[in-house]
Write a protein that holds these residues in place. Structure first.
Motif, PDB file in Angstrom:
ATOM      1  N   THR A 177      44.350  -2.230  53.154  1.00 49.42           N
ATOM      2  CA  THR A 177      42.930  -2.271  52.803  1.00 49.42           C
ATOM      3  C   THR A 177      42.571  -3.738  52.608  1.00 49.42           C
ATOM      4  N   LYS A 178      42.069  -4.375  53.645  1.00 53.21           N
ATOM      5  CA  LYS A 178      41.896  -5.823  53.621  1.00 53.21           C
ATOM      6  C   LYS A 178      40.648  -6.268  52.866  1.00 53.21           C
ATOM      7  N   SER A 179      39.620  -5.438  52.831  1.00 53.20           N
ATOM      8  CA  SER A 179      38.341  -5.891  52.285  1.00 53.20           C
ATOM      9  C   SER A 179      37.903  -5.130  51.043  1.00 53.20           C
ATOM     10  N   HIS A 180      38.723  -4.234  50.525  1.00 53.73           N
ATOM     11  CA  HIS A 180      38.317  -3.480  49.338  1.00 53.73           C
ATOM     12  C   HIS A 180      39.555  -2.975  48.610  1.00 53.73           C
ATOM     13  N   LEU A 181      39.336  -2.471  47.399  1.00 54.81           N
ATOM     14  CA  LEU A 181      40.390  -1.835  46.626  1.00 54.81           C
ATOM     15  C   LEU A 181      40.230  -0.326  46.716  1.00 54.81           C
ATOM     16  N   LEU A 182      41.292   0.345  47.074  1.00 55.59           N
ATOM     17  CA  LEU A 182      41.251   1.801  47.166  1.00 55.59           C
ATOM     18  C   LEU A 182      41.055   2.413  45.778  1.00 55.59           C
ATOM     19  N   CYS A 183      40.219   3.409  45.680  1.00 53.62           N
ATOM     20  CA  CYS A 183      39.962   4.085  44.399  1.00 53.62           C
ATOM     21  C   CYS A 183      41.054   5.127  44.170  1.00 53.62           C
ATOM     22  N   VAL A 184      42.216   4.658  43.728  1.00 49.15           N
ATOM     23  CA  VAL A 184      43.344   5.558  43.519  1.00 49.15           C
ATOM     24  C   VAL A 184      43.047   6.563  42.411  1.00 49.15           C
TER      25      VAL A 184
END
Length: 299
Positions: A177-184
């Motif tokens: 995920t290069k441009s955002h943080l995954l909503c784990v």
């Protein structure tokens, strides 16, 4: 903005949001560096109204008189003293991060709230060493192990959610995920909690793998909804003058979870009334159901 005092849930949500913004604004590998872990350990994600960080340091002496009382405290109604106190608080937070000190010193922790035998530095070093062994694994499996190890080791007291953000930061560091943080966290809510409560380590890893998968699928669905919402409003942009603020207002509504008339006025350099007109023209949905302190969203 709310007229009532912030609840514990709102404070915790503000801390999570501040930590996400801190991780996203930094370089991809910053979170796992000594500097990044020191900043996170030092409480850089604290909400503005939380903890002792907003209080001026007791050792600071004012350069002049008048704005301060006899006891060295700022006068209650003096705006200059309030600005100086806020500056002192910012300097104190910076010094704590540079010195790698926690936001709440162990000596001043309440034993009713904190376990005084909990060695956070040792646990954090143990977790970091364990995460280094995942460097040769696939990114998603490494992220699941990162979250599972945080739950097992529990490096920081009362901060269980930070491990999920660090798992998302690892996915960003490894290029998934290069441009955002995954909503784990969103994915974890969608997966049955039975797997997490089991003592089997494999079950815990499978839980976080399922959570990452659910978060990715939810992110794709949200992305499709945002594209559909933008496409349905692009027609309102045609025929506008070149200096119209409506395209910028649409981009801002897509970039923020909620917007207010004051936010549009501040970001677009227009009046509050013009911000309300932009909201009406875009057809945003009102989310609060109140007459005051209203906010709108595009979905």
């Amino acid at each position: 903005m709310d007229a009532r005092a912030p609840t514990a849930e709102i404070i915790r949500a503000a801390r999570v949001l501040a930590a996400r913004r801190l991780l996203l604004s930094a370089a991809p590998g910053w979170a796992f560096s000594a500097e990044g872990l020191a900043a996170l350990h030092g409480g850089a994600f604290l909400a503005p109204w939380e903890g002792e960080a907003e209080k001026p340091m007791a050792s600071d002496e004012p350069d002049g008189e008048g704005a301060f009382g006899d006891d060295g405290e700022p006068a209650p109604d003096d705006p200059l003293a309030a600005e100086l106190a806020a500056l002192d608080a910012a300097l104190a937070r910076t010094e704590r991060a540079l010195e790698r000190r926690p936001a709440v010193d162990p000596e001043s922790r309440d034993p009713l709230v904190y376990d005084l035998d909990w060695d956070e530095d040792e646990r954090l070093a143990h977790w970091r060493d364990a995460v280094e062994f995942t460097s040769g694994l696939p990114p998603v499996l490494a992220a699941a192990l990162t979250a599972a190890l945080w739950d097992d080791i529990e490096p920081l007291q009362h901060v269980p959610w930070l491990g999920r953000l660090l798992a998302a930061a690892l996915l960003r560091q490894r290029g998934k995920t290069k441009s955002h943080l995954l909503c784990v966290n969103s994915g974890a809510r969608a997966v049955p909690r039975l797997r997490l409560k089991q003592a089997d380590p494999v079950a815990k890893i499978l839980f976080w793998l399922a959570a990452i998968l659910a978060a990715a699928e939810q992110g794709l669905r949200d992305h499709d909804r945002w594209l559909l919402a933008r496409a349905s409003r692009v027609g309102k942009l045609s025929g506008r003058r070149g200096n119209s603020h409506l395209p910028q207002a649409l981009d801002l509504a897509l970039a923020r979870p909620i917007v207010t008339a004051e936010l549009l006025a501040q970001e677009l350099k227009v009046s509050a009334r013009a911000g309300q007109n932009l909201i009406a023209e875009l057809g945003l949905r009102e989310l609060t159901g109140r007459r005051r302190y209203r906010a709108w969203g595009i979905l």
